[in-house]
Write a protein that holds these residues in place. Structure first.
Motif, PDB file in Angstrom:
ATOM      1  N   ARG A 134      55.223  47.498   8.247  1.00  0.00           N
ATOM      2  CA  ARG A 134      54.251  46.427   8.479  1.00  0.00           C
ATOM      3  C   ARG A 134      52.819  46.942   8.473  1.00  0.00           C
ATOM      4  O   ARG A 134      51.911  46.272   7.941  1.00  0.00           O
ATOM      5  N   HIS A 135      52.584  48.112   9.056  1.00  0.00           N
ATOM      6  CA  HIS A 135      51.216  48.563   9.282  1.00  0.00           C
ATOM      7  C   HIS A 135      50.812  49.800   8.483  1.00  0.00           C
ATOM      8  O   HIS A 135      49.630  49.950   8.149  1.00  0.00           O
ATOM      9  N   THR A 136      51.762  50.694   8.194  1.00  0.00           N
ATOM     10  CA  THR A 136      51.395  51.929   7.483  1.00  0.00           C
ATOM     11  C   THR A 136      50.755  51.665   6.123  1.00  0.00           C
ATOM     12  O   THR A 136      49.737  52.297   5.803  1.00  0.00           O
ATOM     13  N   PRO A 137      51.270  50.749   5.296  1.00  0.00           N
ATOM     14  CA  PRO A 137      50.614  50.501   4.007  1.00  0.00           C
ATOM     15  C   PRO A 137      49.159  50.044   4.150  1.00  0.00           C
ATOM     16  O   PRO A 137      48.292  50.436   3.354  1.00  0.00           O
ATOM     17  N   THR A 138      48.887  49.218   5.170  1.00  0.00           N
ATOM     18  CA  THR A 138      47.514  48.755   5.390  1.00  0.00           C
ATOM     19  C   THR A 138      46.610  49.899   5.805  1.00  0.00           C
ATOM     20  O   THR A 138      45.459  50.010   5.359  1.00  0.00           O
ATOM     21  N   ARG A 250      47.877  47.888  23.474  1.00  0.00           N
ATOM     22  CA  ARG A 250      47.281  46.674  22.907  1.00  0.00           C
ATOM     23  C   ARG A 250      46.259  46.021  23.851  1.00  0.00           C
ATOM     24  O   ARG A 250      46.395  44.850  24.241  1.00  0.00           O
ATOM     25  N   PRO A 251      45.210  46.758  24.193  1.00  0.00           N
ATOM     26  CA  PRO A 251      44.195  46.208  25.111  1.00  0.00           C
ATOM     27  C   PRO A 251      43.221  45.261  24.428  1.00  0.00           C
ATOM     28  O   PRO A 251      42.372  44.663  25.098  1.00  0.00           O
ATOM     29  N   GLY A 252      43.302  45.143  23.098  1.00  0.00           N
ATOM     30  CA  GLY A 252      42.378  44.313  22.344  1.00  0.00           C
ATOM     31  C   GLY A 252      41.584  45.161  21.359  1.00  0.00           C
ATOM     32  O   GLY A 252      41.271  46.319  21.640  1.00  0.00           O
ATOM     33  N   THR A 253      41.282  44.577  20.211  1.00  0.00           N
ATOM     34  CA  THR A 253      40.569  45.309  19.165  1.00  0.00           C
ATOM     35  C   THR A 253      39.217  45.827  19.651  1.00  0.00           C
ATOM     36  O   THR A 253      38.847  46.984  19.393  1.00  0.00           O
ATOM     37  N   ALA A 254      38.478  45.012  20.367  1.00  0.00           N
ATOM     38  CA  ALA A 254      37.145  45.403  20.840  1.00  0.00           C
ATOM     39  C   ALA A 254      37.239  46.574  21.815  1.00  0.00           C
ATOM     40  O   ALA A 254      36.400  47.490  21.779  1.00  0.00           O
ATOM     41  N   VAL A 255      38.243  46.555  22.675  1.00  0.00           N
ATOM     42  CA  VAL A 255      38.400  47.636  23.662  1.00  0.00           C
ATOM     43  C   VAL A 255      38.741  48.947  22.954  1.00  0.00           C
ATOM     44  O   VAL A 255      38.176  50.003  23.271  1.00  0.00           O
ATOM     45  N   ILE A 256      39.656  48.899  21.992  1.00  0.00           N
ATOM     46  CA  ILE A 256      40.022  50.104  21.235  1.00  0.00           C
ATOM     47  C   ILE A 256      38.801  50.675  20.534  1.00  0.00           C
ATOM     48  O   ILE A 256      38.531  51.886  20.598  1.00  0.00           O
ATOM     49  N   THR A 257      38.046  49.810  19.879  1.00  0.00           N
ATOM     50  CA  THR A 257      36.857  50.241  19.150  1.00  0.00           C
ATOM     51  C   THR A 257      35.819  50.852  20.086  1.00  0.00           C
ATOM     52  O   THR A 257      35.271  51.928  19.819  1.00  0.00           O
ATOM     53  N   ILE A 269      39.530  64.993  18.166  1.00  0.00           N
ATOM     54  CA  ILE A 269      40.816  64.593  17.582  1.00  0.00           C
ATOM     55  C   ILE A 269      41.147  63.222  18.162  1.00  0.00           C
ATOM     56  O   ILE A 269      41.339  63.078  19.373  1.00  0.00           O
ATOM     57  N   VAL A 270      41.169  62.216  17.298  1.00  0.00           N
ATOM     58  CA  VAL A 270      41.347  60.824  17.726  1.00  0.00           C
ATOM     59  C   VAL A 270      42.804  60.421  17.560  1.00  0.00           C
ATOM     60  O   VAL A 270      43.428  60.654  16.520  1.00  0.00           O
ATOM     61  N   LEU A 271      43.344  59.790  18.594  1.00  0.00           N
ATOM     62  CA  LEU A 271      44.729  59.319  18.588  1.00  0.00           C
ATOM     63  C   LEU A 271      44.786  57.820  18.314  1.00  0.00           C
ATOM     64  O   LEU A 271      44.146  57.029  19.003  1.00  0.00           O
ATOM     65  N   ASN A 272      45.550  57.440  17.282  1.00  0.00           N
ATOM     66  CA  ASN A 272      45.852  56.042  16.976  1.00  0.00           C
ATOM     67  C   ASN A 272      47.335  55.926  16.648  1.00  0.00           C
ATOM     68  O   ASN A 272      48.022  56.932  16.506  1.00  0.00           O
ATOM     69  N   HIS A 273      47.812  54.692  16.523  1.00  0.00           N
ATOM     70  CA  HIS A 273      49.232  54.463  16.233  1.00  0.00           C
ATOM     71  C   HIS A 273      49.397  53.436  15.117  1.00  0.00           C
ATOM     72  O   HIS A 273      48.694  52.421  15.093  1.00  0.00           O
ATOM     73  N   ASP A 274      50.351  53.711  14.212  1.00  0.00           N
ATOM     74  CA  ASP A 274      50.705  52.714  13.189  1.00  0.00           C
ATOM     75  C   ASP A 274      52.153  52.251  13.351  1.00  0.00           C
ATOM     76  O   ASP A 274      52.625  51.411  12.589  1.00  0.00           O
ATOM     77  N   ARG A 279      50.875  46.768  15.784  1.00  0.00           N
ATOM     78  CA  ARG A 279      49.668  47.608  15.735  1.00  0.00           C
ATOM     79  C   ARG A 279      48.536  46.925  14.969  1.00  0.00           C
ATOM     80  O   ARG A 279      47.640  47.575  14.433  1.00  0.00           O
ATOM     81  N   SER A 280      48.545  45.602  14.957  1.00  0.00           N
ATOM     82  CA  SER A 280      47.496  44.870  14.256  1.00  0.00           C
ATOM     83  C   SER A 280      46.137  45.092  14.903  1.00  0.00           C
ATOM     84  O   SER A 280      45.103  45.111  14.217  1.00  0.00           O
ATOM     85  N   GLN A 281      46.100  45.282  16.232  1.00  0.00           N
ATOM     86  CA  GLN A 281      44.831  45.559  16.901  1.00  0.00           C
ATOM     87  C   GLN A 281      44.272  46.915  16.466  1.00  0.00           C
ATOM     88  O   GLN A 281      43.061  47.067  16.254  1.00  0.00           O
ATOM     89  N   THR A 282      45.152  47.893  16.318  1.00  0.00           N
ATOM     90  CA  THR A 282      44.721  49.219  15.869  1.00  0.00           C
ATOM     91  C   THR A 282      44.148  49.153  14.463  1.00  0.00           C
ATOM     92  O   THR A 282      43.103  49.751  14.170  1.00  0.00           O
ATOM     93  N   VAL A 283      44.839  48.423  13.585  1.00  0.00           N
ATOM     94  CA  VAL A 283      44.370  48.285  12.207  1.00  0.00           C
ATOM     95  C   VAL A 283      43.005  47.617  12.178  1.00  0.00           C
ATOM     96  O   VAL A 283      42.085  48.065  11.461  1.00  0.00           O
ATOM     97  N   ALA A 284      42.841  46.580  12.966  1.00  0.00           N
ATOM     98  CA  ALA A 284      41.549  45.883  13.016  1.00  0.00           C
ATOM     99  C   ALA A 284      40.455  46.795  13.571  1.00  0.00           C
ATOM    100  O   ALA A 284      39.305  46.769  13.097  1.00  0.00           O
TER     101      ALA A 284
END
Length: 305
Positions: A134-138, A250-257, A269-274, A279-284
């Motif tokens: 769902r998320h890795t290709p994006t 999933r705290p929200g896109t704005a919070v992650i950013t 070294i930044v940690l993210n998840h796909d 993980r739509s918030q991470t992608v955004a």
């Protein structure tokens, strides 16, 4: 007189017939170089005139991938300049066969690395828990857009379900790393189970990409003395992180950013998840903070092996 003429004529015909038989026999028993031809040589010669068949794919047909650079003596690696990902898979990736053995990792190198060279404005972007269809290709398309090379810490049970995604990540020039087979808390496992979690995943990734992974990340950053040693035995250094936006919650896109832009610094070294859930918030968030960091003068790298 007539009888002598008939006799001479018969002798001439016999001689001619013997001569023809001799020529035919020579043609059938000699090869192109004048030597004796082995049985089936004529068939082989005919076959050589046909177009050659394409060589089969595999380790012998594939070109060897570039050899990983030697690891630095210091536990903290220096960052290499970001390279544009390649859309075309290498022959080694396409073949799906191992081409290299794990390298040696010293006790000093086995200590977890939390940041890169703080003197350079570089960031290592790491993506955990995939691959996820769902998320890795994006994420891959986004990294391609900004010409960013990242490190993907893959879970074995996800990788075995989506081998095409594993090969695509490698083909696009990203670094593939080990994140165990089932994402357990390594501190609660036996020595044998820890080895199975790591070794099984490394074997799978090696076969899928043609290269053994050179980095390992313990789920949750929960290393143990045993897991550090086993990772080193399997040729892997241990990578932690310095910026954790807790995007998995999933705290929200704005919070992650905001968390990433607030905490990032040279050598981070930044940690993210796909993978591991929605993980739509991470992608955004990636779509928002990556161009901001680039405009601020940061460049991205996958740490060398």
């Amino acid at each position: 007189m007539l009888s002598d003429r008939h006799t001479s004529r018969r002798l001439l015909l016999v001689a001619a017939g013997m001569s023809l038989l001799g020529v035919a026999g020579c043609r059938g028993s000699q090869g192109a170089d004048g030597g004796s031809a082995a049985p089936g040589a004529e068939a082989a010669g005919a076959a050589s005139d046909a177009p050659a068949a394409a060589p089969a794919s595999g380790p012998s047909a594939a070109s060897a991938p570039p050899t990983a650079s030697a690891p630095p003596t210091s536990p903290a690696p220096s960052a290499a300049p970001s390279v544009p990902p390649s859309a075309a898979p290498s022959a080694a990736v396409a073949s799906g066969s191992p081409v290299a053995a794990p390298r040696k990792v010293s006790a000093a190198e086995s200590k977890p690395v939390y940041e890169l060279d703080a003197e350079r404005k570089v960031v290592a972007l790491t993506i955990d828990d995939g691959p996820d269809p769902r998320h890795t290709p994006t994420v891959l398309a986004l990294l391609e857009q900004y010409r960013i090379r990242a490190t993907f810490f893959l879970i074995g049970e996800n990788a075995v379900e989506h081998p095409d995604l594993v090969r695509e990540i490698a083909a696009r020039g990203h670094h593939i790393a080990n994140h165990t087979w089932t994402h357990p808390d390594l501190r609660s496992l036996s020595d044998a189970k820890i080895r199975d979690e790591l070794e099984r995943t490394s074997d799978l990734l090696n076969k899928a990409t043609g290269k053994p992974p050179t980095w390992f990340r313990a789920p949750g950053g929960d290393w143990s003395t045993v897991s550090l040693k086993i990772a080193a035995d399997l040729g892997m250094r241990n990578m932690a992180w310095s910026v954790d936006p807790r995007d998995w919650a999933r705290p929200g896109t704005a919070v992650i950013t905001d968390r990433i832009l607030k905490d990032v610094r040279p050598g981070a070294i930044v940690l993210n998840h796909d993978g591991g859930g929605d993980r739509s918030q991470t992608v955004a968030a990636l779509k928002t903070y990556l161009p901001v960091l680039i405009d601020s003068g940061y460049y991205f790298t996958a740490p060398p092996g």
